[in-house]
Design an enzyme around this catalytic site. Structure first.
Site, PDB file in Angstrom:
ATOM      1  N   GLN A  31       0.814  -1.217   0.000  1.00 26.83           N
ATOM      2  CA  GLN A  31       0.000   0.000   0.000  1.00 26.83           C
ATOM      3  C   GLN A  31       0.851   1.273   0.000  1.00 26.83           C
ATOM      4  O   GLN A  31       0.468   2.286  -0.591  1.00 26.83           O
ATOM      5  CB  GLN A  31      -0.903  -0.006   1.241  1.00 26.83           C
ATOM      6  CG  GLN A  31      -2.324   0.268   0.892  1.00 26.83           C
ATOM      7  CD  GLN A  31      -3.238   0.216   2.098  1.00 26.83           C
ATOM      8  OE1 GLN A  31      -2.817   0.401   3.251  1.00 26.83           O
ATOM      9  NE2 GLN A  31      -4.496  -0.048   1.857  1.00 26.83           N
ATOM     10  N   GLU A  91      12.372  30.657 -17.014  1.00 28.77           N
ATOM     11  CA  GLU A  91      11.240  31.510 -17.428  1.00 28.77           C
ATOM     12  C   GLU A  91      10.565  32.142 -16.213  1.00 28.77           C
ATOM     13  O   GLU A  91       9.341  32.265 -16.141  1.00 28.77           O
ATOM     14  CB  GLU A  91      10.253  30.771 -18.345  1.00 28.77           C
ATOM     15  CG  GLU A  91      10.826  30.685 -19.742  1.00 28.77           C
ATOM     16  CD  GLU A  91       9.809  30.599 -20.866  1.00 28.77           C
ATOM     17  OE1 GLU A  91      10.065  29.801 -21.761  1.00 28.77           O
ATOM     18  OE2 GLU A  91       8.806  31.322 -20.872  1.00 28.77           O
TER      19      GLU A  91
HETATM   20  N1  COS Z   1       2.748  42.206 -19.189  1.00 32.69           N
HETATM   21  C1  COS Z   1       2.803  43.443 -19.697  1.00 32.69           C
HETATM   22  N2  COS Z   1       3.479  44.450 -19.086  1.00 32.69           N
HETATM   23  C2  COS Z   1       4.085  44.170 -17.922  1.00 32.69           C
HETATM   24  C3  COS Z   1       4.063  42.896 -17.333  1.00 32.69           C
HETATM   25  C4  COS Z   1       3.336  41.904 -17.999  1.00 32.69           C
HETATM   26  N3  COS Z   1       3.254  40.664 -17.498  1.00 32.69           N
HETATM   27  N4  COS Z   1       4.764  42.907 -16.182  1.00 32.69           N
HETATM   28  C5  COS Z   1       5.219  44.149 -16.062  1.00 32.69           C
HETATM   29  N5  COS Z   1       4.817  44.917 -17.110  1.00 32.69           N
HETATM   30  C6  COS Z   1       5.054  46.338 -17.305  1.00 32.69           C
HETATM   31  C7  COS Z   1       4.403  47.060 -16.145  1.00 32.69           C
HETATM   32  O1  COS Z   1       3.054  47.336 -16.438  1.00 32.69           O
HETATM   33  C8  COS Z   1       5.229  48.292 -15.959  1.00 32.69           C
HETATM   34  O2  COS Z   1       4.775  49.288 -16.817  1.00 32.69           O
HETATM   35  P1  COS Z   1       3.932  50.512 -16.181  1.00 32.69           P
HETATM   36  O3  COS Z   1       4.934  51.238 -15.302  1.00 32.69           O
HETATM   37  O4  COS Z   1       3.480  51.273 -17.365  1.00 32.69           O
HETATM   38  O5  COS Z   1       2.803  49.932 -15.387  1.00 32.69           O
HETATM   39  C9  COS Z   1       6.626  47.863 -16.436  1.00 32.69           C
HETATM   40  O6  COS Z   1       6.447  46.664 -17.228  1.00 32.69           O
HETATM   41  C10 COS Z   1       7.531  47.557 -15.263  1.00 32.69           C
HETATM   42  O7  COS Z   1       6.850  46.619 -14.477  1.00 32.69           O
HETATM   43  P2  COS Z   1       7.208  46.344 -12.941  1.00 32.69           P
HETATM   44  O8  COS Z   1       7.437  47.633 -12.230  1.00 32.69           O
HETATM   45  O9  COS Z   1       6.176  45.424 -12.429  1.00 32.69           O
HETATM   46  O10 COS Z   1       8.589  45.610 -13.114  1.00 32.69           O
HETATM   47  P3  COS Z   1       9.480  44.943 -12.030  1.00 32.69           P
HETATM   48  O11 COS Z   1      10.853  45.443 -12.249  1.00 32.69           O
HETATM   49  O12 COS Z   1       8.852  45.052 -10.676  1.00 32.69           O
HETATM   50  O13 COS Z   1       9.495  43.412 -12.501  1.00 32.69           O
HETATM   51  C11 COS Z   1       8.765  41.130 -12.592  1.00 32.69           C
HETATM   52  C12 COS Z   1       8.371  42.607 -12.606  1.00 32.69           C
HETATM   53  C13 COS Z   1       9.529  40.742 -11.351  1.00 32.69           C
HETATM   54  C14 COS Z   1       7.437  40.384 -12.655  1.00 32.69           C
HETATM   55  C15 COS Z   1       9.598  40.856 -13.871  1.00 32.69           C
HETATM   56  O14 COS Z   1      10.839  41.488 -13.804  1.00 32.69           O
HETATM   57  C16 COS Z   1       9.829  39.387 -14.127  1.00 32.69           C
HETATM   58  O15 COS Z   1       8.943  38.702 -14.654  1.00 32.69           O
HETATM   59  N6  COS Z   1      11.029  38.878 -13.779  1.00 32.69           N
HETATM   60  C17 COS Z   1      11.415  37.516 -14.118  1.00 32.69           C
HETATM   61  C18 COS Z   1      12.015  37.535 -15.480  1.00 32.69           C
HETATM   62  C19 COS Z   1      12.054  36.176 -16.056  1.00 32.69           C
HETATM   63  O16 COS Z   1      11.050  35.483 -16.152  1.00 32.69           O
HETATM   64  N7  COS Z   1      13.220  35.779 -16.484  1.00 32.69           N
HETATM   65  C20 COS Z   1      13.386  34.493 -17.065  1.00 32.69           C
HETATM   66  C21 COS Z   1      14.241  34.599 -18.241  1.00 32.69           C
HETATM   67  S1  COS Z   1      13.387  34.755 -19.677  1.00 32.69           S
HETATM   68  S2  COS Z   1      13.413  32.902 -20.270  1.00 32.69           S
END
Ligand code: COS
Length: 383
Positions: free
Chosen positions: A281, A366
């Site tokens: 189990q 990602e």
């Molecule tokens: N879609 C569209 N626009 C987005 C968005 C999304 N998912 N996320 C953020 N934005 C825009 C915001 O709207 C903001 O614009 P405004 O000031 O006009 O509102 C701008 O981008 C900056 O956004 P924010 O201040 O939220 O950015 P941060 O620096 O706080 O970062 C995270 C946000 C942490 C979510 C982002 O940096 C992230 O996803 N990091 C991980 C990156 C990643 O996945 N790397 C993997 C490698 S790629 S394979």
């Protein structure tokens, strides 16, 4: 519509799954162990996927592709990952690399690159840098105006399929004083003067997919390579990830399913104390939990894919949730699969130790699962 139509995949998706599964088992699985062991690109898988129209199936038919929707792409990636995670990065990277072009590019730009992608060119995505991982907008790679051209200098890190792909979406800083509003997206080609690659990283898993640095040394390109408005590249990069994180969920789902299938089969073959270990189990409970969690991950991932296709408002939440949930499930399931196989699970005679190493990356890339939780929290209904 009746309740008979709800929560059941239409026939065409089940047919797609059956055909991809057959291809994966016959043409990809036989090489998966060697690809991992020799750290080599899965060329056999690349050829088989291309021949079957599966290496970049998301490319719209008007640009020479298959026009596969987001759910179909998820099923393709899931079924390939079930036997070889490295090979499943071929369709996943091709979608990630080309989605900024599909979302932001002009018709001429799409006509220029998408047909080549459908023919197997490969398309990688260059966002991360050594000092800009989770904090993606801290990137330093610069694109500066020079007459009608842009000159790109800098380097990108952890770029999947770097060196193999012909095309690269490069997210670069065009006005450092504006932070995330000073970032722009470009397409760079491998053959552009000044593009070079670092040595392949020595990785825990996904060893068949080359991960390398990409260097840009005075890479000079025309404005026809710019695929976002100037300053709108970060939003385009994030928008892209909202769609493509679902492909990582699919990959995690496939890895987990592959590990469960091996463990379940083994539990009937292995005899201890005079009976199949399945008859204990303790083993049944492990297998049941694995199957239950995989099915939950599958439902969430498919729900996210349909939101991606429709462009629903809650895509951001569903995309981050599916990636996080499925990758955490993949990690737990693959660990448990190794446990079910015991000593045999810990050596490379069986694929579960490879699957466990591969699963780890899905919690990291990602966007780490910690970043995904930030995205989910920011997209809760009250916000
Ligand atoms: N879609 C569209 N626009 C987005 C968005 C999304 N998912 N996320 C953020 N934005 C825009 C915001 O709207 C903001 O614009 P405004 O000031 O006009 O509102 C701008 O981008 C900056 O956004 P924010 O201040 O939220 O950015 P941060 O620096 O706080 O970062 C995270 C946000 C942490 C979510 C982002 O940096 C992230 O996803 N990091 C991980 C990156 C990643 O996945 N790397 C993997 C490698 S790629 S394979």
């Amino acid at each position: 519509m009746t309740t008979n139509d709800l929560y059941a995949l239409p026939l065409e998706y089940n047919d797609l799954r059956a055909s991809v599964r057959a291809l994966a088992e016959n043409e990809i699985a036989p090489h998966a162990g060697a690809v991992d062991e020799d750290h080599r690109f899965p060329q056999e898988a690349a050829d088989a996927l291309l021949k079957a129209g599966l290496s970049a199936a998301h490319v719209p038919t008007e640009f020479g592709g298959e026009g596969a929707d987001a759910l179909a792409v998820v099923i393709i990636i899931e079924e390939v990952a079930r036997v070889c995670a490295s090979s499943s990065l071929i369709p996943a990277v091709n979608k990630l690399g080309s989605l900024p072009l599909m979302l932001g590019g002009s018709k001429e730009q799409k006509e220029r690159w998408l047909p080549q992608l459908a023919k197997g060119s490969g398309f990688s995505y260059c966002l991360s840098e050594s000092e800009a991982g989770s904090d993606a907008s801290a990137l330093k790679t610069k694109a500066e105006r020079s007459g009608d051209n842009w000159v790109i200098n800098g380097s990108k890190k952890w770029i999947s399929n770097a060196g193999v792909s012909e095309f690269y979406t490069v997210i670069a800083q065009t006005d450092p004083s504006k932070g995330s509003k000073g970032i722009t997206a470009f397409i760079v080609e491998k053959s552009d003067a000044g593009v070079s690659f670092g040595a392949p990283e020595k990785k825990m898993g996904f060893r068949g997919s080359p991960t390398r640095e990409v260097y840009f040394d005075d890479v000079t390109i025309g404005d026809d390579r710019r695929i976002s408005e100037v300053g709108a590249g970060f939003a385009l990069a994030m928008d892209t990830l909202d769609h493509t994180r679902i492909t990582i969920a699919a990959q995690a789902l496939g890895i987990a399913q592959g590990a469960l299938d091996v463990a379940a089969k083994y539990s009937h073959e292995r005899k201890q104390f005079g009976k199949e270990i399945f008859d204990f189990q303790g083993v049944q409970f492990m297998l049941a939990d694995m199957a239950m969690n995989i099915e939950a991950a599958r439902q969430l991932t498919y729900a996210a894919a349909t939101r991606s296709e429709r462009g629903d408002k809650d895509l951001k939440f569903f995309s981050a949730a599916s990636k996080t949930f499925a990758s955490d499930v993949a990690m737990k399931v693959t660990q448990d699969a190794v446990q079910v196989l015991g000593g045999y699970g810990y050596v490379s005679d069986y694929p579960v130790e490879r699957m466990m190493r591969d699963a780890k990356l899905t919690q990291i890339y990602e966007g780490t699962n910690q970043i995904q939780r930030i995205v989910m929290a920011r997209n809760l209904p009250a916000n």
